[in-house]
Every structure is written in structure tokens, then in C-alpha cells.
Write a protein that holds these residues in place. Structure first.
Motif, PDB file in Angstrom:
ATOM      1  N   HIS A  14     -10.524  -9.728   5.237  1.00 24.02           N
ATOM      2  CA  HIS A  14     -11.789  -9.009   5.054  1.00 24.02           C
ATOM      3  C   HIS A  14     -11.852  -8.131   3.814  1.00 24.02           C
ATOM      4  CE1 HIS A  14      -8.954  -6.459   7.264  1.00 24.02           C
ATOM      5  NE2 HIS A  14      -9.264  -5.684   6.254  1.00 24.02           N
ATOM      6  N   HIS A  63      -9.737  -2.902  11.254  1.00 20.76           N
ATOM      7  CA  HIS A  63     -10.400  -1.666  10.813  1.00 20.76           C
ATOM      8  C   HIS A  63     -11.259  -1.020  11.871  1.00 20.76           C
ATOM      9  CE1 HIS A  63      -8.644  -1.592   6.945  1.00 20.76           C
ATOM     10  NE2 HIS A  63      -8.838  -2.887   6.873  1.00 20.76           N
ATOM     11  N   HIS A 196       0.562  -6.560   2.188  1.00 18.87           N
ATOM     12  CA  HIS A 196      -0.518  -5.571   2.051  1.00 18.87           C
ATOM     13  C   HIS A 196      -0.127  -4.370   1.209  1.00 18.87           C
ATOM     14  CE1 HIS A 196      -4.570  -4.883   3.308  1.00 18.87           C
ATOM     15  NE2 HIS A 196      -4.309  -3.633   3.663  1.00 18.87           N
ATOM     16  N   GLU A 252      -0.783  -6.475   7.127  1.00 17.85           N
ATOM     17  CA  GLU A 252      -1.894  -6.032   7.963  1.00 17.85           C
ATOM     18  C   GLU A 252      -1.832  -6.697   9.341  1.00 17.85           C
ATOM     19  OE1 GLU A 252      -5.718  -6.703   6.261  1.00 17.85           O
ATOM     20  OE2 GLU A 252      -6.382  -4.642   6.580  1.00 17.85           O
TER      21      GLU A 252
HETATM   22 FE   LIG Z   1      -7.900  -4.179   5.546  1.00 15.48          FE
END
Ligand SMILES: [Fe+2]
Lengths: 298, 464
Positions: A14, A63, A196, A252
Motif C-alpha cells: 500500500h 495501518h 521495510h 511489514e
Molecule cells: Fe506501510
């Protein structure tokens, strides 16, 4: 009622950069493009999903972070403006989404039966997280199919990757059972990147592709290792190596999405399709589809 | 020393004291403490409230809110069933912009954000709604950078103090943070709330005891330990105390008062007031390097190459050069590098000659043989310690000669190295080839820095 099915499972990261680069009418900022490799990857995923009949998209986004249990959007409609708190310069997106509350509640109930702490989110003022919106947009920009939106329980942070995986395997089974019982055809999506490690600076022109590359060689090696497992039908090895991957690649996947996804697909031993790979301010992102319809009874 | 901070507060981040204080006596006591702090702030002469919030993480440096009137409705990600939080704040945009600039001039990554609908975090919303409900005092909110360590966080505070000083403003500083931050992972009844574990409770009480004694810098120095002991790795570590301590000149003699300490869904929530008035107890030693500008490692992952040729061509990075101080007994020479302050190259006392510290810079060109140790941006460069040491000895020889002395007459040498581990061997080799021959006594010290980008300097006493 016909038996429901999971027709495809996807790793669908995303980064708001992809929406920004596309200049859709819903997003305020304007760009000169960028990150085309990944955007072409999403194009291929969209084409692929367009060929598979499905009723609903089930998304788990890192998130929407919940520390007390796993939560589900519980109202049939949400609209508003999603502004990325980290990259507000890139992502200010007007969203309008519909929720398949019936299926959300069914997954919620199955998960509760399995002993997980779960909660429906019924506050109409709630702002849907930008991970869900970004993945939702990249997979289906028209938002003309309802979503199920599942929060990311941060059990990794409270306990360990192992505990997180146990919980997410359970949640995956609950998700699968509920979908099968619902009679619906679902696409399940884990909205997370791979390695990440971010850059800590941004170019003046964020879409300046001469500045984009993986954060480090070690991150690249991890990404390629995981992608290789995906492409060769070795999902179990991803589960097995998740603790090391998550720690070393600061991945992530710590949000549980990838484990949950693989669990909904009963840890597939068939190859996934890699639609695209690229980096976003140094982080590794892969767009991957497990074509369940071709391997399971649908 | 600044006197622009009128008061500091530590406040918790969860929405219970704002939305449902009546559901639990502890939550109500936290609310009462917020109200007490609110009244104290209202009675102060503060021009601005500055909030450092741990529930606003950032990645690209620090972010500073700069929308003059951010307005929205916030719903907590976990506690959405407790209700919605409408907010409309008054932001001191001029201050925010100035702070952003000050951050850049101290070497920090930083940017302001001013976007309709920007999601102001729950910690900031709870703090500002309860501490400044009518927006009487304009506010500034800064994020907590997930990668920032102590140096960056300290410099962030110093940049903020620069702006307060320049604008002549008085401020209240607020950190929105939990003490121990482990919440229950199952749903609990409001009436069952308690600190998640005895261990968390004990640590919280210890930290609060320090704060009540005004020992803010001690808490800051324990930040990493506290983080390891009672913090679940969420997004940011226990770093706000670095910021708050630097905002208070890293002092340990503040006047502290814990207004409330209670559980918030298992986490430790405290409202603490820190008054800058000295409590009269001795201040303690400040035991970590102080930092004025940030020269850190934040770009280590970026492949952008440092252009070393530019750095080498401009060895003048550093302080201004002075003409050597004149005076009776002073010895100065064109053939030694110019001083970086008002002092002579050497001074005669009886039959002894005292030299000022001598480095490797070349007279005239000011170039550094062996290369400077860092570039104009403070990034480290490769250099040759032997070359530098040889150049130091040559400069010393020229000054001695000007004074009618010579290398054989050197009595005592004190050498300063900025990197003992790296450089001692090379320096020692050149020493043996040069001054070492003549047998002066010698002392070698490791020090943090020299005024110019050099690695070695010597202080010499010789006979004439
Ligand atoms: Fe993210």
C-alpha cells in the motif's frame, strides 16, 4: 446456498506513492509519474482479477493498528478524506467505500469462537486507514465491490513473531471458514510490503526515479528469498522463516497480514504469480497473486 | 541558559480521561490532574504550548504541524467505541515555520505539514483539548521521528529553544506519552483496569519518584533502560524525555510534582508538572556528550556519494583565522599557520619558550596534508595521520626556528588525538622518526574534537 470460495489471494502493498504517481481524481496532489514497474505490476494484477468472478475483497492492513484484539469495520459505508500522516504531501485521497458487514461479522464470530479477541468497529466517524484505501484503490480503483477490512493486531510487539503467527494462522482459518460458509467468492489481500527499511530523506521531486533503489543489499537478498518461495510454491518456508525475515528485514509482515493471507489459502504449495516488484523510498514491494481458482475446487 | 520554558508537563495519550472519565475512578483522577494542569497553564504567561507527541510517528525527519486551524473528528483506532473527538486547534504557524528553519540550520531533517484533514494524533488531541480547551494559547505540535536517537532529539529541542529566544516567547512544553505502555490484549471492564504488571508499576513509580525530585535529566539518561524494561516496541521508543530534558537545559534540580498516576487499559498514565524553579538540591553531572548540531548517520543508507574533492579543496571549514596576537615576548611567524583565536604562536618566559597548540594546517594555503577529517557538512573523510603528524612537526620546527630555538631543545610535548584507536600507531611512528629522537617528555591524550578538521595537535615547551 452454494459453497463460497477464495478465488485468489494477493500480496498487495500500500505505498501511497503509487496512488500519487497515478494522479487519480480522488487524490489531491499531482505528480509526474514514477514507480512504473510497480504500477504496471498492479495493472497486471487488475487484469488477472478481472478474469476471475468475485463478490468481495477482504483486506488486512498494517495501518489500522489495534493493540486490544482484532477489529473489523462494521458499518456498510464509509466515506471521507484519507491523509497519510507520514507522506501527507503525496496522499490526500477522498474515499467512498462499501463494507460487506455480513461477511465481516461472520469472520468476527468465527474468530471469537476460535478464542481470539475481536471487536466490530461501529463508529461512523472512523477514518479508514490509508493502507486499506491504497490497496483498495490499486486493486479496484472504482471501489465497486464491497470490502471486508480487518485491523492489524500488534501481537508481534506485545509478544513475538511466533505468537503473532499463531494468532494470524487462527484468524486465517476463521476467515476461510467464514468465506466458505458465506457462499461468496472472495479475493483476500494482505496489504504489506516486504523489506521495510525506509530512506530518511525524500527528494525534492518525490517521484525522481534516479533516487529510488533498495535500502541495502541485505534487504534485497531477503526480498528475493521470500519471492522465490512464493514463486516455487513453498509458502510453508515463508511461515517458517517469518521470525528471521521480520526481524532482519524490519518487514511489514510484522503486522500479520502475510501470515494471515497464507493461512486463508491453507499455506499453498502451488506457485504464485509475481506481477511486479519494486522499491518505494528504499522498501521492497512485491505484487503477488496465488491463483487459487486454478488449484482448488471453486 | 534559557528562561523561556515556564513549565513542562508529561501527560498520557489514551482518550479515556477525555471521553469517559466517569467510567473509572483512576481515569477521573487523571482527568482532574489534566484540569489542574489546565488551570496552571491558563494562569501562566505562556505565549505558546509546544507538544511533542509519541503517537505521531514520522520517518522523514520530524514533522511540525503548521495548519493555522486544523479541524477534524478523530476516532481512536482501538477505543472507537468510547466516542469521537472533534477538534479545532489554533496553531502558531509563524513559530512552526521558524522551528522548521531552525531545525535545518542545526542539521536536522524536518518539515512542516499544513493540509486539510491531516490526521492529528490521539496524544496531541487529548493533550490540547484538555490542557487548552478554549485555544487561548496557540499551540505547536511536533512528531516523534521513529529513527531519531538521543542526539537528534536533543538538537530538536535546542532548535526549538533558539526560536523561543529569538521570538522572545514564553512556552509550556508538553510530552504526550505513556509511562509503561503495555496494555491489556483482551477486552476488560473499565472497573477492572490496573497497571498491566507489578514490574511495570514498580518502574513507573521509580521514574515518577525521579520526576517528583526534579531529576529530569536523570530520567532522560535512563531512557534506553526504561524502554527495555517497561515499553512494548510500538512505533517509537521512550524518547520524549530526551526532548523535554533538553528543553529544560538538561537539569536535575527542577521542582517536580506528580499530579496523578493511574492505569489506562493496563498502560501507565501520569500527569506530571515540572517547574523550572530550582529545588535547591545540587544539579548532577551531565554524563553524555552534549550536541549542538546534528551530524548523524541518517544518510548512511542513501547512496548519494560525498564529493570528497570539493571537501579537500576547501579545508577552511571551521573557525575564522586570526592574525597572531602581538605582545612583549610573543613569537610569531609567517611560516606557521594562522591561529584560530587571539593568541601568539609562542611566548618567551625567561629561557623557556611556550608554544600554542600546533596543528598540521599549512601556512598560507591553510591546506591540511593527509586531508581533513571531515567535509563541510560534517561527514567523515579518509585521512592520513602520518602526513598530518609530519606536518605538525614541520610547523613546530618553523616556530622554534623563528624564536631562536630548535628541535633538540624541546623539553616537553603534550599531544592531542581525536581518534586514539585509529591514529595512535601512525602518529607514534612519525614521532619516533622526528621529535622522539631528541628525547622530550611526552603525554598523549584523546579528545573529542579540535577546532579545525584535523586529527592531531601538539603543545610544546622548549628551551631557547
Ligand atoms: Fe506501510
Amino acid at each position: 446456498m452454494a459453497k463460497g470460495s477464495i478465488v485468489a489471494g494477493c500480496l498487495a502493498p500500500h505505498p501511497p506513492h503509487l496512488v500519487y504517481a497515478e494522479n487519480p481524481p480522488q487524490n489531491e496532489p499531482n505528480s509526474e509519474g514514477g514507480w512504473e514497474q510497480l504500477r504496471w505490476g498492479y495493472e497486471r494484477l487488475r487484469d488477472s482479477l478481472a478474469k476471475i468472478d468475485h463478490d468481495v475483497l477482504v483486506i488486512l492492513s498494517p495501518h489500522w493498528q489495534t493493540y486490544v484484539g482484532t477489529h473489523f469495520l462494521g458499518l456498510s459505508h464509509f466515506e471521507g478524506l484519507s491523509v497519510d500522516p507520514i507522506f501527507p504531501n503525496l496522499f490526500r485521497y477522498s474515499y467512498d467505500i462499501n463494507i460487506d458487514v455480513e461477511l465481516s461479522k461472520a469472520i468476527h464470530d468465527k474468530a471469537a469462537d476460535a478464542g481470539l479477541a475481536v471487536k466490530m468497529m461501529n463508529n461512523p466517524d472512523f477514518r479508514v486507514d490509508y493502507g486499506t484505501i491504497t490497496t483498495g484503490h490499486m486493486v479496484n480503483p472504482a471501489f465497486d465491490k464491497p470490502l471486508v477490512v480487518i485491523s492489524s493486531n500488534r501481537s508481534r510487539h506485545y509478544y513475538s513473531v511466533e505468537v503473532m503467527q499463531e494468532m494470524m494462522m487462527e484468524l486465517g482459518r476463521a476467515t476461510r471458514d467464514a468465506i466458505l460458509e458465506s457462499g461468496k467468492k472472495a479475493v483476500v489481500l494482505a496489504s504489506n510490503s516486504l523489506s521495510h527499511r525506509h530512506f530518511t530523506t525524500e527528494s525534492d521531486v518525490p517521484e525522481d526515479m534516479s533516487r529510488e533503489h533498495i535500502a541495502s543489499h541485505a534487504m534485497h537478498l531477503w526480498d528475493m528469498r521470500i519471492i522465490d518461495y512464493m514463486r516455487t510454491g513453498q509458502a510453508q518456508r515463508i511461515i517458517d522463516e517469518m521470525p528471521e525475515f521480520t526481524e532482519q528485514a524490519i518487514a511489514e509482515s510484522d503486522g500479520g497480514g502475510l501470515t494471515w493471507l497464507l493461512s486463508t489459502l491453507t499455506v499453498p504449495d502451488y506457485p504464485a504469480i509475481l506481477h511486479g516488484y519494486g522499491t518505494i523510498i528504499g522498501t521492497g514491494n512485491a505484487i503477488v497473486e496465488w491463483p487459487c481458482y486454478a488449484h482448488e475446487e471453486v | 541558559m534559557n528562561d523561556s520554558i515556564l513549565a513542562s508537563y508529561v501527560v498520557p495519550v489514551h482518550p479515556h480521561p477525555l471521553l469517559v472519565p466517569e467510567q473509572n475512578e483512576g481515569w477521573q483522577r487523571l482527568r482532574d490532574a489534566f484540569d489542574e494542569a489546565r488551570d496552571q497553564i491558563a494562569a501562566s504567561d505562556a505565549d505558546v504550548i509546544i507538544v511533542y507527541s509519541t503517537t505521531w510517528p514520522s520517518i522523514i525527519g520530524h514533522q511540525i504541524q503548521a495548519d493555522p486551524n486544523p479541524t477534524w473528528t478523530l476516532v481512536d483506532q482501538d477505543f472507537h467505541d468510547l466516542g469521537s473527538m472533534d477538534y479545532s486547534f489554533r496553531i502558531d504557524v509563524e513559530f512552526a515555520e521558524a522551528w522548521n528553519k531552525a531545525n535545518h540550520s542545526r542539521g536536522l531533517q524536518s518539515r512542516t505539514v499544513a493540509y486539510n484533514g491531516f490526521p492529528i494524533d490521539v496524544g496531541s488531541v487529548v493533550a490540547l483539548k484538555l490542557l487548552n480547551p478554549d485555544n487561548r494559547i496557540p499551540a505547536v505540535i511536533v512528531s516523534s521521528n521513529v529513527y531519531a536517537n538521543r542526539a537528534e532529539t536533543t538538537v530538536l529541542a535546542k532548535a526549538c529553544l533558539d526560536v523561543l529566544g529569538k521570538m522572545g516567547k514564553k512556552a509550556v512544553a508538553v510530552t504526550a506519552m505513556s509511562m509503561s505502555n503495555r496494555m491489556f490484549t483482551e477486552f476488560i471492564e473499565a472497573s477492572d483496569d490496573k497497571i498491566h504488571s507489578l514490574k511495570d508499576d514498580e518502574w513507573n513509580r521509580k521514574v515518577l519518584e525521579f520526576l517528583e525530585e526534579g531529576r529530569l535529566e536523570d530520567v532522560a539518561q535512563l531512557s534506553r533502560t526504561i524502554h527495555q524494561q517497561i515499553r512494548v516496541q510500538k512505533v517509537v521508543t521512550f524518547k520524549p524525555m530526551w526532548w523535554l530534558s533538553a528543553m529544560n537545559n538538561n537539569r536535575n534540580d527542577l521542582t517536580g510534582k506528580v499530579l496523578a498516576y493511574e492505569a489506562l487499559y493496563g498502560a501507565g498514565g501520569a500527569v506530571v508538572h515540572l517547574d523550572p524553579t530550582s529545588n535547591g538540591k545540587g544539579d548532577k553531572e551531565y554524563d553524555e556528550d552534549d550536541v549542538e548540531t546534528y551530524q548523524g548517520e541518517r544518510n548512511v543508507l542513501d547512496s548519494e556519494e560525498t564529493d570528497t574533492s570539493v571537501a579537500e579543496a576547501s579545508p577552511n571549514t571551521g573557525p575564522a583565522l586570526w592574525n597572531p596576537a602581538e605582545g612583549e615576548d610573543a613569537v610569531n611567524t609567517e611560516s606557521a599557520p594562522k591561529p584560530v583565536g587571539l593568541y601568539p604562536h609562542a611566548r618567551r618566559v625567561g629561557d623557556l619558550l611556550y608554544l600554542s597548540g600546533v596543528g598540521p594546517r599549512q601556512p598560507g594555503t591553510n591546506a591540511i596534508p593527509g586531508g581533513p577529517i571531515r567535509d563541510g557538512n560534517g561527514s567523515p573523510l579518509e585521512y592520513d595521520i602520518k602526513e598530518q603528524t609530519r606536518a605538525v612537526v614541520e610547523n613546530i620546527a618553523r616556530i622554534l626556528e623563528e624564536a631562536g630555538s630548535s628541535m633538540e631543545k624541546v623539553v616537553d610535548v603534550t599531544s592531542f588525538l581525536v581518534d586514539m584507536d585509529r591514529d595512535f600507531a601512525g602518529y607514534n611512528e612519525v614521532w619516533a622518526e622526528t621529535l622522539g629522537h631528541y628525547g622530550p617528555t611526552r603525554t598523549t591524550l584523546a579528545i573529542r574534537a579540535l577546532p579545525t578538521p584535523i586529527a592531531v595537535e601538539m603543545k610544546v615547551i622548549a628551551k631557547i
